[in-house]
Motif scaffolding. Structure first.
Motif, short mmCIF file in Angstrom:
data_model
loop_
_atom_site.label_atom_id
_atom_site.label_comp_id
_atom_site.label_asym_id
_atom_site.label_seq_id
_atom_site.Cartn_x
_atom_site.Cartn_y
_atom_site.Cartn_z
N SER A 156 -3.12 7.18 -4.85
CA SER A 156 -3.18 5.93 -5.60
C SER A 156 -3.39 4.77 -4.64
CB SER A 156 -1.89 5.71 -6.39
OG SER A 156 -0.80 5.47 -5.51
N ASP A 157 -3.82 3.63 -5.16
CA ASP A 157 -4.02 2.46 -4.31
C ASP A 157 -2.72 2.05 -3.62
OD1 ASP A 157 -6.66 2.41 -5.02
OD2 ASP A 157 -6.44 0.83 -6.53
N GLU A 159 -0.20 4.07 -2.79
CA GLU A 159 0.10 5.03 -1.73
C GLU A 159 -0.78 4.79 -0.51
OE1 GLU A 159 1.51 9.06 -4.07
OE2 GLU A 159 -0.59 8.44 -4.24
N CYS A 217 -4.89 15.08 -10.21
CA CYS A 217 -4.32 14.61 -8.94
C CYS A 217 -4.81 15.49 -7.80
CB CYS A 217 -2.80 14.63 -8.99
SG CYS A 217 -2.08 13.45 -10.15
#
Length: 259
Positions: A156-157, A159, A217
């Motif tokens: 994710s952005d 992370e 994911c």
């Protein structure tokens, strides 16, 4: 604990003893600031920073988004769960890896990611087996190499921001700027594949594609590695679809989590 006596310096590597003290302190399970570790152990901040940076790079210690430090075993999921996930990924990727190696005769790698590192789970030797730099059990930064970079793009952005913040604080040997890494993430998200040349080994190149679970994911990556000098642009064009196909095959074999 202090190890600065003359007798200790003659028989032991002092920095290793100090690193052991740091690990022992962090093993209590709490998060520590750099200055707290230094003060507790009687180390200078500079020495403590170098030790912690090395331990983070080696995967034994984590640095949180707040810049604190903790033993890696206390981050996120437990060690037992991580090993179970890795075993599952090996099992579901085995056929895809074997077919990729058979079709290309190149070195084939399987990676997972956790704690801000790319972990090599398995390697199938190809025609340049003697030139393999990373073996099973080894780790790489998430922004270097085909498999790590393709997994980084799957985060994710938030992370990615956390990873970049930790990387900047650690002052790693990489000269890649934050903007360069973000541009690479955007490009990888568009293409779904990474071609890496000379990042991990100046002689080598690799091509990686993501393994995704049923929710979409990214849980791992498959890559092939070869020698740059032995690989023409035409050969790269041949390898890319094989790698993508193997990653898709491994992804299709991932079972949904139990309800």
């Amino acid at each position: 604990m202090h190890h600065d006596s003359p007798s200790a310096s003659r028989t032991h590597v002092l920095v290793l003893l100090k690193a052991m003290d740091v690990l022992q302190l962090l093993s209590e399970g709490d998060e520590f600031r750099l200055r707290d570790v230094a003060t507790t152990l009687g180390l200078s901040k500079a020495t403590c920073h170098r030790i912690l940076g090395t331990l983070v790079f080696g995967g034994l210690v984590e640095q949180t988004s707040r810049g604190h430090y903790r033993a890696a075993a206390y981050a996120g999921r437990g060690v037992e769960t991580l090993h179970t996930d890795d075993h599952m990924l090996r099992s579901t990727s085995r056929d895809a890896m074997a077919e990729l190696r058979s079709a290309t005769d190149e070195n084939v790698f399987l990676f997972s990611h956790r704690d801000g590192r790319a972990h090599c789970l398995e390697v199938l030797d190809g025609r340049f087996a003697s030139d393999i730099t990373v073996r099973a059990g080894g780790t790489l930064p998430m922004h270097l190499g085909a498999a790590p970079r393709v997994m980084l793009a799957g985060l994710s952005d938030r992370e990615i921001w956390d990873y970049q913040s930790a990387r900047e604080l650690l002052d790693t040997s990489s000269e890649l700027s934050v903007a360069t890494v973000y541009a690479d993430v955007a490009r990888t998200r568009r293409t779904g594949v990474v071609i890496s040349c000379g990042e991990v080994d100046y002689k080598g190149m690799s091509i990686g594609a993501p393994i995704v679970d049923t929710s979409g994911c990214t849980i791992g990556a498959i890559s092939v590695g070869t020698l740059t000098a032995a690989t023409s642009p035409e050969r790269v064009a041949e390898l890319v679809p094989w790698v993508v196909r193997a990653a898709e095959q491994a992804s299709a074999a991932v079972e949904p989590p139990a309800a």
